[in-house]
Design an enzyme around this catalytic site. Structure first.
Site, PDB file in Angstrom:
ATOM      1  N   GLU A  47       0.538  13.110  -6.046  1.00  0.00           N
ATOM      2  CA  GLU A  47      -0.176  13.860  -5.029  1.00  0.00           C
ATOM      3  C   GLU A  47      -1.085  12.872  -4.312  1.00  0.00           C
ATOM      4  OE1 GLU A  47      -1.697  13.705  -8.042  1.00  0.00           O
ATOM      5  OE2 GLU A  47      -3.623  13.041  -7.223  1.00  0.00           O
ATOM      6  N   SER A  78     -12.582  -3.143  -2.648  1.00  0.00           N
ATOM      7  CA  SER A  78     -11.392  -2.430  -3.126  1.00  0.00           C
ATOM      8  C   SER A  78     -10.258  -2.402  -2.107  1.00  0.00           C
ATOM      9  CB  SER A  78     -11.764  -1.005  -3.528  1.00  0.00           C
ATOM     10  OG  SER A  78     -12.465  -0.350  -2.476  1.00  0.00           O
ATOM     11  N   LYS A  90      -4.988  -0.202  -5.237  1.00  0.00           N
ATOM     12  CA  LYS A  90      -4.058   0.821  -5.707  1.00  0.00           C
ATOM     13  C   LYS A  90      -2.710   0.223  -6.110  1.00  0.00           C
ATOM     14  CE  LYS A  90      -5.918   5.045  -3.869  1.00  0.00           C
ATOM     15  NZ  LYS A  90      -7.155   4.585  -3.222  1.00  0.00           N
TER      16      LYS A  90
HETATM   17  C1  PLP Z   1      -8.471   5.063  -3.299  1.00  0.00           C
HETATM   18  C2  PLP Z   1      -9.493   4.080  -2.950  1.00  0.00           C
HETATM   19  C3  PLP Z   1     -10.761   4.061  -3.582  1.00  0.00           C
HETATM   20  C4  PLP Z   1     -11.197   5.084  -4.592  1.00  0.00           C
HETATM   21  O1  PLP Z   1     -10.510   5.091  -5.787  1.00  0.00           O
HETATM   22  P1  PLP Z   1     -11.077   4.525  -7.156  1.00  0.00           P
HETATM   23  O2  PLP Z   1     -10.114   5.075  -8.152  1.00  0.00           O
HETATM   24  O3  PLP Z   1     -12.467   5.049  -7.347  1.00  0.00           O
HETATM   25  O4  PLP Z   1     -11.059   3.050  -7.085  1.00  0.00           O
HETATM   26  C5  PLP Z   1     -11.652   3.052  -3.242  1.00  0.00           C
HETATM   27  N1  PLP Z   1     -11.348   2.130  -2.293  1.00  0.00           N
HETATM   28  C6  PLP Z   1     -10.159   2.134  -1.663  1.00  0.00           C
HETATM   29  C7  PLP Z   1      -9.902   1.092  -0.622  1.00  0.00           C
HETATM   30  C8  PLP Z   1      -9.191   3.104  -1.960  1.00  0.00           C
HETATM   31  O5  PLP Z   1      -8.021   3.084  -1.310  1.00  0.00           O
END
Ligand code: PLP
Length: 410
Positions: free
Chosen positions: A108, A377, A86
């Site tokens: 949000e 992620s 993010k």
């Molecule tokens: C917010 C988040 C996601 C989901 O968001 P995408 O826009 O689909 O990438 C996935 N993994 C983590 C660790 C997140 O914080």
């Protein structure tokens, strides 16, 4: 040629007329930044000094041996500042806000992860920051609310409707309409009205650009498959973009299967039969909705994947057959998370663990001279409350109970 902001039949900008001018301004500053190589250099330099980029590509040799098939590589977006991909998006948008001369950002947030990332960016750039959050979520996500407030953001609990994410989105748009001159709305993922999907995808493309170079450097050739979890779709689009032109690389998006895609309690838009085309929250995609267009209640152990819509870019790639979609259940996710911690000493976020599930199911089908990449992620250790709860750990429960007593008697 597509109309601008459309990906096949998906996307668009369904916005109220009062927002036309501010969207025109945003499209313009984005187009200029994209055409200016100095902007991307500034972005990469910022991410290197503030968010540990380039993030490593780790060879998971123990897991590779365990499954006896493909060489498993993990792209480490968990090592970003604030613990997830993010950061790539919010810092990029922060630079655009500076260029527009605005002084305030709003967003949000549901689980609070985007809120924390956004409040961090605002602290770094010296912007005022207001985060809208459903009242229910404010109670459920206290640790994230604590950090947002410490970072200087105002967290506004939204008490209308179901008091969750979709009501927070409405309130944030109301704020934006009244404060357009000073305020930028920071979209958290590759969704919403044009130019957000394309613009957020551009910032996240840094993941794929790095990963492509890294896999060739360490493995000598392209990977056979790439796995990413899909909530709104930003980490998936981020890594996929590095390989979209390589038709031999298979791209796999993994959605939240929740309690199972036959139970109705999931958030699988493209991997289940439950979604249908619709327009909501300013864009057209496949939504989890009933035949009257009412949005369904979704479920996932991973708050970040618990969303009714999905990126128009991914819906298009799905329709064209470029990205394959599957879902992982909560139960499978906990098993994959446990195995990854034990075998590699790496703690993926619950969201990321969805991608691990599918990679683990398929690694054995491939040979040891082939590689696969899992996009991690985010990191899981920051979500100890959620993860310890999901593992149903008895001593953790005892700890929470005792802490509660301790505070009560103080
Ligand atoms: C917010 C988040 C996601 C989901 O968001 P995408 O826009 O689909 O990438 C996935 N993994 C983590 C660790 C997140 O914080």
């Amino acid at each position: 040629m597509n109309k601008p902001g459309y990906f096949g039949q998906w996307g668009g900008a369904y916005i109220p007329e009062v927002l036309y001018e501010t969207f025109r301004e945003l499209r313009e500053v984005y187009a200029k930044a994209k055409a200016d190589p100095a902007f991307w250099q500034e972005y990469v330099a910022l991410m290197s000094s503030y968010s540990c980029r380039p993030t490593p590509l780790t060879h998971a040799d123990n897991l590779s041996r365990h499954f006896g098939g493909a060489q498993i590589f993990i792209k480490r977006e968990d090592l970003n500042h604030t613990g997830a991909h993010k950061a790539n998006n919010v810092m990029g948008q922060g630079l655009l806000v500076k260029r527009m001369g605005k002084t305030r950002v709003i967003a949000e947030t549901g689980a609070g992860q985007h809120g924390v990332a956004c409040a961090t960016m605002a602290a770094k750039f010296g912007f005022a920051c207001t985060i809208y959050m459903g009242e229910e979520d404010v109670h459920r996500q206290r640790p994230n609310v604590f950090w947002m407030e410490k970072l200087g953001a105002t967290v506004v609990p939204v008490t209308t409707g179901s008091r969750t994410l979709k009501d927070a989105i409405n309130e944030a748009f109301r704020d934006w309409v009244s404060n357009m001159d000073t305020t930028h709305y920071v979209m958290g993922t590759v969704c919403g009205p044009h130019p957000f999907p394309e613009m957020v995808a551009w910032f996240q493309s840094i993941i794929g650009i790095e990963a492509r170079k890294q896999i060739i450097a360490s493995h000598g050739k392209l990977p056979a498959r790439i796995y990413a979890c899909v909530g709104g779709g930003s980490n998936a689009m981020g890594i996929f973009q590095g390989f979209l032109a390589d038709s031999e690389v298979e791209l796999i998006g993994v959605e939240a299967g929740g309690k199972g895609i036959d139970t109705g309690q999931h958030a699988a838009r493209l991997a289940s039969q439950d979604a249908s085309p619709g327009v909501a929250q300013g864009y057209k995609t496949m939504f989890l909705q009933d035949s009257d267009g009412q949005m369904l209640d979704t479920h996932s152990v991973a708050a970040g994947l618990d969303y009714i819509g999905v990126s128009p870019l991914l819906t298009d790639l799905w329709e064209k057959g470029r990205v394959r979609f599957t879902a992982a259940t909560d139960q499978e996710v906990m098993a994959a998370l446990d195995l990854t911690i034990k075998k590699e000493g790496i703690i993926p976020a619950l969201e990321s663990s969805h991608a691990f599930v599918q990679a683990f199911k398929e690694a054995g089908e491939l040979s040891s001279d082939q590689a696969i990449i899992i996009n991690q992620s985010g990191r899981g250790d920051k979500d100890i409350f959620t993860i310890a709860h999901a593992f149903d750990d008895p001593s953790w429960k005892e700890f929470i109970r005792k802490k509660g007593e301790e505070y009560a008697t103080r």
